[in-house]
Enzyme design. Structure first.
Site, PDB file in Angstrom:
ATOM      1  N   ARG A   1       0.827  -1.217   0.000  1.00  0.00           N
ATOM      2  CA  ARG A   1       0.000   0.000   0.000  1.00  0.00           C
ATOM      3  C   ARG A   1       0.858   1.262   0.000  1.00  0.00           C
ATOM      4  NH1 ARG A   1      -3.696  -3.171  -1.907  1.00  0.00           N
ATOM      5  NH2 ARG A   1      -4.333  -4.782  -0.440  1.00  0.00           N
TER       6      ARG A   1
ATOM      7  N   ASN B   1       2.721  -7.606   7.670  1.00  0.00           N
ATOM      8  CA  ASN B   1       2.767  -8.926   7.045  1.00  0.00           C
ATOM      9  C   ASN B   1       4.245  -9.273   6.921  1.00  0.00           C
ATOM     10  OD1 ASN B   1      -0.080  -9.216   6.569  1.00  0.00           O
ATOM     11  ND2 ASN B   1       0.143  -7.668   4.965  1.00  0.00           N
TER      12      ASN B   1
ATOM     13  N   LYS C   1       0.783  -8.730  13.839  1.00  0.00           N
ATOM     14  CA  LYS C   1      -0.471  -9.015  13.140  1.00  0.00           C
ATOM     15  C   LYS C   1      -0.631 -10.528  13.185  1.00  0.00           C
ATOM     16  CE  LYS C   1      -2.622  -8.697   8.515  1.00  0.00           C
ATOM     17  NZ  LYS C   1      -2.628  -8.011   7.214  1.00  0.00           N
TER      18      LYS C   1
ATOM     19  N   GLU D   1      -5.950 -12.138   8.255  1.00  0.00           N
ATOM     20  CA  GLU D   1      -5.651 -12.239   6.823  1.00  0.00           C
ATOM     21  C   GLU D   1      -4.567 -13.279   6.547  1.00  0.00           C
ATOM     22  OE1 GLU D   1      -5.017  -8.083   5.694  1.00  0.00           O
ATOM     23  OE2 GLU D   1      -7.161  -7.936   5.277  1.00  0.00           O
TER      24      GLU D   1
ATOM     25  N   ARG E   1      -2.219  -6.150  17.063  1.00  0.00           N
ATOM     26  CA  ARG E   1      -3.269  -5.539  16.246  1.00  0.00           C
ATOM     27  C   ARG E   1      -4.599  -6.280  16.359  1.00  0.00           C
ATOM     28  NH1 ARG E   1      -2.341  -5.240  10.742  1.00  0.00           N
ATOM     29  NH2 ARG E   1      -3.065  -3.120  10.432  1.00  0.00           N
TER      30      ARG E   1
ATOM     31  N   ARG F   1     -18.363  -8.653   9.099  1.00  0.00           N
ATOM     32  CA  ARG F   1     -16.970  -8.296   9.362  1.00  0.00           C
ATOM     33  C   ARG F   1     -16.857  -7.131  10.340  1.00  0.00           C
ATOM     34  NH1 ARG F   1     -12.406  -6.922   4.778  1.00  0.00           N
ATOM     35  NH2 ARG F   1     -11.194  -5.436   6.016  1.00  0.00           N
TER      36      ARG F   1
ATOM     37  N   ASP G   1     -12.074  -1.040   7.303  1.00  0.00           N
ATOM     38  CA  ASP G   1     -10.703  -0.900   6.823  1.00  0.00           C
ATOM     39  C   ASP G   1     -10.453   0.462   6.180  1.00  0.00           C
ATOM     40  OD1 ASP G   1      -8.121  -1.621   6.380  1.00  0.00           O
ATOM     41  OD2 ASP G   1      -8.513  -2.870   4.623  1.00  0.00           O
TER      42      ASP G   1
ATOM     43  N   GLU H   1      -5.339   3.158  15.438  1.00  0.00           N
ATOM     44  CA  GLU H   1      -4.539   3.059  14.207  1.00  0.00           C
ATOM     45  C   GLU H   1      -5.234   3.812  13.080  1.00  0.00           C
ATOM     46  OE1 GLU H   1      -3.355  -0.956  13.033  1.00  0.00           O
ATOM     47  OE2 GLU H   1      -3.077  -0.347  10.948  1.00  0.00           O
TER      48      GLU H   1
ATOM     49  N   GLU I   1      -4.641   4.338   0.912  1.00  0.00           N
ATOM     50  CA  GLU I   1      -5.072   3.120   0.209  1.00  0.00           C
ATOM     51  C   GLU I   1      -6.460   3.266  -0.410  1.00  0.00           C
ATOM     52  OE1 GLU I   1      -5.054  -0.398   2.651  1.00  0.00           O
ATOM     53  OE2 GLU I   1      -5.846  -1.657   1.045  1.00  0.00           O
TER      54      GLU I   1
ATOM     55  N   GLU J   1     -15.036  11.988  -1.066  1.00  0.00           N
ATOM     56  CA  GLU J   1     -16.169  11.193  -0.571  1.00  0.00           C
ATOM     57  C   GLU J   1     -17.358  11.284  -1.535  1.00  0.00           C
ATOM     58  OE1 GLU J   1     -17.738  12.358   3.264  1.00  0.00           O
ATOM     59  OE2 GLU J   1     -18.837  10.470   3.470  1.00  0.00           O
TER      60      GLU J   1
HETATM   61  C1  GCU Z   1      -5.747  -3.792   4.552  1.00  0.00           C
HETATM   62  C2  GCU Z   1      -4.731  -3.733   3.454  1.00  0.00           C
HETATM   63  C3  GCU Z   1      -3.697  -4.788   3.596  1.00  0.00           C
HETATM   64  C4  GCU Z   1      -3.105  -4.779   4.999  1.00  0.00           C
HETATM   65  C5  GCU Z   1      -4.213  -4.873   6.016  1.00  0.00           C
HETATM   66  C6  GCU Z   1      -3.723  -4.713   7.447  1.00  0.00           C
HETATM   67  O1  GCU Z   1      -6.554  -4.923   4.395  1.00  0.00           O
HETATM   68  O2  GCU Z   1      -5.374  -3.850   2.207  1.00  0.00           O
HETATM   69  O3  GCU Z   1      -2.702  -4.560   2.644  1.00  0.00           O
HETATM   70  O4  GCU Z   1      -2.208  -5.807   5.170  1.00  0.00           O
HETATM   71  O5  GCU Z   1      -5.125  -3.847   5.805  1.00  0.00           O
HETATM   72  O6  GCU Z   1      -3.984  -3.668   8.018  1.00  0.00           O
HETATM   73  O7  GCU Z   1      -3.109  -5.603   8.002  1.00  0.00           O
END
Ligand code: GCU
Length: 685
Positions: free
Chosen positions: A166, A208, A288, A292, A325, A342, A371, A393, A399, A517
């Site tokens: 991002r 990540n 994290k 995801e 997180r 979600r 998000d 956060e 993004e 917006e």
């Molecule tokens: C969003 C984003 C991801 C990121 C995720 C996060 O989904 O698109 O790229 O990893 O947030 O905050 O962990």
């Protein structure tokens, strides 16, 4: 360095001879000799020297005694007679660890900056430089500043291959080719920018954590990480690393990462000991987990508290913290399943664990439940765990708000979030009082945000996106500052101080969020973006996906029913009046209507328009106003450096075109769904 590289630290030469004349007497820096050896004070002196020299055209002398008044005198209370003498008794007791006082001492003609630590001096110097570079009078200064939020952090989502998740401003300034860069100068300049806006913590790798990044906590990489930490240390910024929860498995040779397994606990204790051997003031780990597809304690049947506490124990002997997180939700949802929501997920996962986290764990909660959309309600998890440390956060990187190709000044959005009253402890339980730690009396609290910089010459791709980085830091320091005040500081430092120029850029920034917006997803419904890269319109891009982000538009209506009465019950996560406001169609604010309710296109908003007419109007107007931005900018053509002017002009032209694409895709989609014509008969395809 190209156009915009100096960002707000350009210290442009002061154009008015009068003003230069007023400032010139202060072109001397006085510091006690013993203090000069401190790395942070060295950074402060270097910055002040650079700033004064550029603004006044002469390098200041650095003196260690007060023989030559007037001057700018810097020092720490209790170890400098000059400082102690310049302030009233008791002043130092009002200055906290990172705070400072600045006073013009008419007796000596000195501007005196006093603090209780070297970082306070650094912040005081940046404050003075801001005053000088915005053209303020300095003859009667009497300032006391303490940061409102203890933790003021940025998260880099940089990968070691040089890419940035991002990221919209080029490649990483930290890494290239699976190594930490040897070009530390750019990192130093970044540290200067961050410190000047008040940031005091940074995590330098993506949440990540991939293969090589997993090894950043090992002796192979630690010497290089330590060099980066050295740079940030000189600017009062603590370094953190994002860690991979499965490290014991992936690099430790163990067969499990179960947090209750003694071998796993030992592995992390050793890892922490290696890290602190290399970086004694290391901040801690950002994690994290179970989010995801990232590994986490769920694999072993453990909960987040068990998972986080194990890491917290490893860091505890060194004073380190775990930032865990809360972006945890089912990312493999079946779109046919209308019960799973979600938006509920973070609260449902974490709320029941209140009180179970160790003292040195902080939960990091995204500002909204989904998000970082252009419009979302405030996450109901914020403040809902009184016995647990939390930080909020934000996402500085744009993004979902135009990816730094569209202008979108986000400070007004963040301020709305911070001013939101959660009612958690009755009226006045605002988000800002939760995240500054005062409402619940937390040990740790504050702000985190995903950074928006890369190696583009101007740092942020869109020059105007620099205002978001600057604004984030200033807001974290003091959430009472207004969006206008922050923008104005940034504009004056970056472009100059002529009133009409400042005003024109200020209005452009202040209009930008509303414009963005208006032509994107309507009425809080969110996520009408192209899958994966998230740039540009794709109304059904996520409608049949597994990510849990749906708008449920059919031929009759649109929106997500999150009510207790007929929907997912998400509204019940809000306290008192907020539940009532969101639950009822009569009181739900228009701009969040489709976030909370599924309504017919003919539903009449508080504004008096039907939903469908609102969609058409907002999109036509939004695209029109985006086009006007190019004209508004064009009027400033001769008012600034050509390079600065051109780069913004190019982005605004692209935005105007792209806004039309948004307008037409959204309007056409809804027109084809419902068949209701625009009252004004404008062109829809
Ligand atoms: C969003 C984003 C991801 C990121 C995720 C996060 O989904 O698109 O790229 O990893 O947030 O905050 O962990």
């Amino acid at each position: 360095p190209g156009d915009g590289y100096q960002a707000w630290l350009g210290y442009r030469r002061i154009p008015s001879a009068d003003l230069r004349e007023q400032y010139l007497p202060y072109n001397r820096i006085m510091i006690e000799e013993h203090a000069e050896r401190d790395v942070i004070i060295q950074a402060a002196i270097a910055e002040l020297t650079r700033g004064l020299e550029r603004m006044l055209g002469q390098a200041p002398a650095v003196l260690s005694s007060r023989e030559q008044s007037p001057c700018v005198a810097l020092g720490i209370f209790g170890s400098s007679a000059v400082i102690d003498g310049a302030f009233q008794e008791g002043t130092s007791s009002r200055v906290r660890e990172e705070g400072y006082v600045i006073r013009t001492d008419n007796l000596t003609g000195c501007i005196v900056i006093g603090a209780v630590s070297s970082v306070g001096i650094l912040y005081g110097v940046f404050h003075l430089l801001r005053l000088l570079s915005t053209g303020a009078a300095v003859d009667g200064l009497d300032i006391l500043e303490n940061p409102v939020n203890p933790l003021r952090m940025v998260n880099q989502w940089d990968n070691i291959d040089g890419s940035i998740e991002r990221g919209y401003a080029g490649k990483s300034i930290f890494y290239a080719d699976n190594k930490i860069t040897s070009d530390l100068e750019r990192i130093r300049d970044y540290a200067r920018l961050l410190a000047s806006s008040g940031i005091n913590a940074i995590s330098i790798n993506n949440v990540n954590v991939h293969k090589y990044e997993t090894m950043l906590i090992t002796p192979e990489y630690l010497p290089d990480v330590a060099r980066v930490a050295d740079i940030f240390r000189a600017y009062g910024i603590k370094l953190f690393l994002s860690v991979n929860y499965a490290s014991p498995l992936e690099i430790g040779g163990l067969t499990t990462a179960d947090p209750l397994e003694p071998a796993v606990r030992d592995w992390w204790r050793n890892a922490a000991s290696d890290v602190y051997a290399a970086i004694p003031d290391f901040g801690g780990f950002l994690v994290k987990a179970d989010s995801e597809n990232r590994p986490g304690p769920f694999t072993y049947g453990r909960n987040h508290a068990e998972g986080a506490n194990m890491l917290a124990e490893a860091l505890e002997p060194y004073g380190g913290i775990v930032i865990w997180r809360c972006f945890v939700y089912n990312c493999k949802q079946d779109w046919r399943d209308r019960k799973t929501d979600r938006a509920r997920a973070a609260y449902d996962h974490f709320m029941p664990l209140d009180g179970q986290f160790k003292e040195n764990v902080i939960l990091q909660v995204k500002n909204g439940p989904i998000d970082f959309q252009v419009r979302e309600p405030v996450s109901p998890l914020i403040g809902a765990m009184p016995a647990t440390n939390q930080v909020i956060e934000f996402q500085i990187t744009q993004e979902y708000t135009g990816q730094q190709r569209h202008v979108c000044y986000l400070v007004p959005q963040w301020k709305e979030v911070l001013d939101f009253d959660t009612h958690i402890k009755g009226e006045g339980s605002t988000v800002k009082r939760i995240v500054d730690g005062s409402l619940h009396g937390n040990r740790y609290s504050g702000f985190a945000a995903v950074s928006n910089i890369g190696n583009d010459a101007n740092w942020t791709g869109h020059l105007l996106a620099q205002a978001n980085l600057y604004g984030y830091g200033r807001l974290a320091w003091n959430p009472e500052l207004s969006s206008e005040q922050i923008a104005e500081e940034w504009i004056r430092m970056s472009f100059g101080r002529e009133a009409d120029l400042v005003d024109a850029i200020l209005r452009l920034l202040m209009d930008s969020w509303g414009i963005y917006e208006a032509y994107t997803a309507p009425l809080g419904v969110g996520f009408m973006v192209s899958p994966n890269h998230h740039y540009g319109p794709d109304v059904e891009g996520y409608e049949y996906s597994m990510w849990g982000t749906y708008h449920f538009a059919d031929w009759q209506g649109v929106g997500v029913d999150r009510t207790q009465a007929t929907g997912t019950g998400y509204t019940t996560q809000y306290t008192g009046a907020n539940f009532d406001i969101y639950e009822s169609l009569d009181t739900c604010p228009d701009n969040l209507l489709l976030f909370f309710h599924h309504v017919p296109y003919t539903h009449v908003l508080h504004s008096g328009k039907t939903v469908i007419q609102h969609i058409y109007d907002a999109h036509f107007e939004g695209a029109e106003r985006a086009a006007e931005l190019t004209d508004r900018w064009a009027k400033l053509a001769d008012r600034m450096d050509e390079g600065l002017y051109q780069q913004v002009a190019a982005r605004l032209a692209e935005q105007a075109e792209h806004a039309k694409e948004w307008r037409d895709r959204i309007n056409t989609y809804f027109y084809r769904r419902c068949g209701i014509a625009d009252e004004q008969g404008r062109e829809i395809y």
